[in-house]
Design a protein around this motif. Structure first.
Motif, PDB file in Angstrom:
ATOM      1  N   LEU A 113       0.822  -1.202   0.000  1.00  0.00           N
ATOM      2  CA  LEU A 113       0.000   0.000   0.000  1.00  0.00           C
ATOM      3  C   LEU A 113       0.863   1.262   0.000  1.00  0.00           C
ATOM      4  N   MET A 114       1.962   1.238   0.765  1.00  0.00           N
ATOM      5  CA  MET A 114       2.843   2.405   0.799  1.00  0.00           C
ATOM      6  C   MET A 114       3.507   2.625  -0.553  1.00  0.00           C
ATOM      7  N   ALA A 115       3.807   1.525  -1.265  1.00  0.00           N
ATOM      8  CA  ALA A 115       4.395   1.658  -2.593  1.00  0.00           C
ATOM      9  C   ALA A 115       3.429   2.327  -3.560  1.00  0.00           C
ATOM     10  N   LEU A 116       2.124   2.055  -3.418  1.00  0.00           N
ATOM     11  CA  LEU A 116       1.125   2.714  -4.260  1.00  0.00           C
ATOM     12  C   LEU A 116       1.053   4.209  -3.963  1.00  0.00           C
ATOM     13  N   GLN A 117       1.174   4.562  -2.697  1.00  0.00           N
ATOM     14  CA  GLN A 117       1.004   5.957  -2.293  1.00  0.00           C
ATOM     15  C   GLN A 117       2.274   6.791  -2.457  1.00  0.00           C
ATOM     16  N   ASP A 118       3.423   6.145  -2.638  1.00  0.00           N
ATOM     17  CA  ASP A 118       4.710   6.834  -2.759  1.00  0.00           C
ATOM     18  C   ASP A 118       5.000   7.150  -4.224  1.00  0.00           C
ATOM     19  N   THR A 119       5.136   8.432  -4.554  1.00  0.00           N
ATOM     20  CA  THR A 119       5.409   8.840  -5.943  1.00  0.00           C
ATOM     21  C   THR A 119       6.817   9.402  -6.111  1.00  0.00           C
ATOM     22  N   THR A 120       7.668   9.241  -5.100  1.00  0.00           N
ATOM     23  CA  THR A 120       8.988   9.875  -5.142  1.00  0.00           C
ATOM     24  C   THR A 120       9.883   9.315  -6.243  1.00  0.00           C
ATOM     25  N   SER A 121       9.557   8.123  -6.771  1.00  0.00           N
ATOM     26  CA  SER A 121      10.409   7.547  -7.807  1.00  0.00           C
ATOM     27  C   SER A 121      10.213   8.216  -9.168  1.00  0.00           C
ATOM     28  N   TRP A 122       9.105   8.955  -9.336  1.00  0.00           N
ATOM     29  CA  TRP A 122       8.862   9.557 -10.645  1.00  0.00           C
ATOM     30  C   TRP A 122       8.410  11.022 -10.578  1.00  0.00           C
ATOM     31  N   ALA A 123       7.866  11.465  -9.459  1.00  0.00           N
ATOM     32  CA  ALA A 123       7.402  12.853  -9.367  1.00  0.00           C
ATOM     33  C   ALA A 123       8.543  13.768  -8.927  1.00  0.00           C
ATOM     34  N   SER A 124       8.570  14.957  -9.475  1.00  0.00           N
ATOM     35  CA  SER A 124       9.642  15.895  -9.168  1.00  0.00           C
ATOM     36  C   SER A 124       9.480  16.469  -7.765  1.00  0.00           C
ATOM     37  N   GLY A 132       5.507  26.018  -6.302  1.00  0.00           N
ATOM     38  CA  GLY A 132       6.226  25.224  -5.312  1.00  0.00           C
ATOM     39  C   GLY A 132       6.397  23.799  -5.796  1.00  0.00           C
ATOM     40  N   ARG A 133       6.602  22.877  -4.880  1.00  0.00           N
ATOM     41  CA  ARG A 133       6.871  21.490  -5.220  1.00  0.00           C
ATOM     42  C   ARG A 133       5.733  20.887  -6.047  1.00  0.00           C
ATOM     43  N   SER A 134       6.109  19.979  -6.959  1.00  0.00           N
ATOM     44  CA  SER A 134       5.114  19.322  -7.811  1.00  0.00           C
ATOM     45  C   SER A 134       3.991  18.725  -6.976  1.00  0.00           C
ATOM     46  N   GLN A 135       2.752  18.957  -7.398  1.00  0.00           N
ATOM     47  CA  GLN A 135       1.607  18.439  -6.649  1.00  0.00           C
ATOM     48  C   GLN A 135       1.505  16.923  -6.716  1.00  0.00           C
ATOM     49  N   SER A 136       2.256  16.298  -7.631  1.00  0.00           N
ATOM     50  CA  SER A 136       2.242  14.842  -7.730  1.00  0.00           C
ATOM     51  C   SER A 136       3.209  14.182  -6.758  1.00  0.00           C
ATOM     52  N   TYR A 137       4.022  14.975  -6.062  1.00  0.00           N
ATOM     53  CA  TYR A 137       5.047  14.415  -5.185  1.00  0.00           C
ATOM     54  C   TYR A 137       4.436  14.038  -3.840  1.00  0.00           C
ATOM     55  N   HIS A 138       4.498  12.737  -3.497  1.00  0.00           N
ATOM     56  CA  HIS A 138       3.987  12.262  -2.211  1.00  0.00           C
ATOM     57  C   HIS A 138       4.952  11.212  -1.672  1.00  0.00           C
ATOM     58  N   ALA A 139       5.633  11.556  -0.589  1.00  0.00           N
ATOM     59  CA  ALA A 139       6.541  10.605   0.048  1.00  0.00           C
ATOM     60  C   ALA A 139       5.737   9.666   0.939  1.00  0.00           C
ATOM     61  N   ALA A 140       6.151   8.409   0.993  1.00  0.00           N
ATOM     62  CA  ALA A 140       5.441   7.416   1.800  1.00  0.00           C
ATOM     63  C   ALA A 140       5.549   7.753   3.276  1.00  0.00           C
ATOM     64  N   ALA A 141       4.454   7.539   3.993  1.00  0.00           N
ATOM     65  CA  ALA A 141       4.448   7.737   5.440  1.00  0.00           C
ATOM     66  C   ALA A 141       5.022   6.497   6.118  1.00  0.00           C
ATOM     67  N   ALA A 142       5.099   6.543   7.448  1.00  0.00           N
ATOM     68  CA  ALA A 142       5.632   5.403   8.192  1.00  0.00           C
ATOM     69  C   ALA A 142       4.717   4.192   8.079  1.00  0.00           C
ATOM     70  N   ARG A 143       3.448   4.432   7.806  1.00  0.00           N
ATOM     71  CA  ARG A 143       2.482   3.351   7.619  1.00  0.00           C
ATOM     72  C   ARG A 143       1.480   3.795   6.563  1.00  0.00           C
ATOM     73  N   PRO A 144       0.822   2.863   5.880  1.00  0.00           N
ATOM     74  CA  PRO A 144      -0.149   3.259   4.848  1.00  0.00           C
ATOM     75  C   PRO A 144      -1.298   4.048   5.453  1.00  0.00           C
ATOM     76  N   THR A 145      -1.773   5.039   4.721  1.00  0.00           N
ATOM     77  CA  THR A 145      -2.875   5.865   5.193  1.00  0.00           C
ATOM     78  C   THR A 145      -4.184   5.444   4.527  1.00  0.00           C
ATOM     79  N   SER A 146      -5.268   5.644   5.226  1.00  0.00           N
ATOM     80  CA  SER A 146      -6.595   5.339   4.699  1.00  0.00           C
ATOM     81  C   SER A 146      -7.198   6.586   4.084  1.00  0.00           C
ATOM     82  N   GLY A 147      -8.066   6.375   3.113  1.00  0.00           N
ATOM     83  CA  GLY A 147      -8.755   7.497   2.499  1.00  0.00           C
ATOM     84  C   GLY A 147      -8.730   7.422   0.989  1.00  0.00           C
ATOM     85  N   LEU A 148      -9.261   8.458   0.361  1.00  0.00           N
ATOM     86  CA  LEU A 148      -9.320   8.521  -1.088  1.00  0.00           C
ATOM     87  C   LEU A 148      -7.937   8.812  -1.653  1.00  0.00           C
ATOM     88  N   GLY A 149      -7.556   8.080  -2.688  1.00  0.00           N
ATOM     89  CA  GLY A 149      -6.247   8.269  -3.286  1.00  0.00           C
ATOM     90  C   GLY A 149      -6.107   9.625  -3.954  1.00  0.00           C
TER      91      GLY A 149
END
Length: 207
Positions: A113-124, A132-149
């Motif tokens: 789940l964290m791999a799905l939510q982490d975009t650091t491999s491709w987002a600037s 400011g920072r690209s809106q597509s950039y989302h670093a993975a949290a310590a645990r997967p988060t619940s909610g709408l992607g």
């Protein structure tokens, strides 16, 4: 007397439910072809004298067609054609239910789940003026988060298989039929109801 009064006070039946297992074991359906292209076969009543068959396939290489025949006349095979469609949907993740469900095996690991939510491999992560920072950039949290992607994360979209819908016309009341969907060798059966108020008997199951 004491046993009867205890039963009346605390229970309505002598039957007791067995304990629910913490892990639900499922077995694979091995009745389909090796390719097993078509699955999730279902039926529903359509218009007068009609049954609608719905099934899925992974791509457009499978036709939207169903071969069907009366059970008593297997040599008289009819073919009905229909249509297909697919859809995409932004996923809602319920992390606890997926990784540690109260019943059955886990549907996913936290790392998945964290791999799905982490975009650091491709987002600037560099500042992009003036926003400011690209809106597509989302670093993975310590645990997967619940909610709408996040809408700007392609990994958070569910793309459905191709859904085929095929009406079988001119069916006779009370007659048993067999049918086979394109892309599968499995044969399913139903009995068309004798009246408009009745419901279909039997049906198909996904492969």
């Amino acid at each position: 007397g004491a046993k009867a009064s205890q039963s009346a006070a605390g229970h309505t039946s002598p039957l007791r439910r067995n304990g629910t297992p913490s892990r639900l074991l499922l077995s694979l359906n091995e009745s389909c072809d090796a390719a097993c292209e078509s699955e999730q076969v279902h039926i529903q009543l359509g218009g007068p004298g009609e049954m609608v068959v719905v099934y899925t396939s992974q791509d457009e290489s499978v036709d939207s067609s169903v071969a069907y025949w009366e059970a008593d006349e297997p040599g008289l095979v009819l073919v009905a054609n229909g249509s297909s469609s697919a859809y995409s949907q932004l996923m809602w993740l319920e992390a606890r239910a997926l990784t540690d469900p109260p019943l059955g095996a886990a549907g996913a690991q936290p790392s998945e789940l964290m791999a799905l939510q982490d975009t650091t491999s491709w987002a600037s992560h560099l500042p992009v003026a003036p926003f400011g920072r690209s809106q597509s950039y989302h670093a993975a949290a310590a645990r997967p988060t619940s909610g709408l992607g996040e809408y700007n994360n392609p990994a958070m979209y569910y793309n459905s298989p191709l859904v085929h819908t095929v009406p079988l016309p001119r069916l006779s009341p009370g007659v048993a039929y067999q049918y086979r969907v394109a892309g599968s060798s499995a044969t399913f059966a139903f009995t068309y109801p004798p009246g408009s108020a009745a419901s279909a008997e039997g049906g198909g199951g996904g492969g």
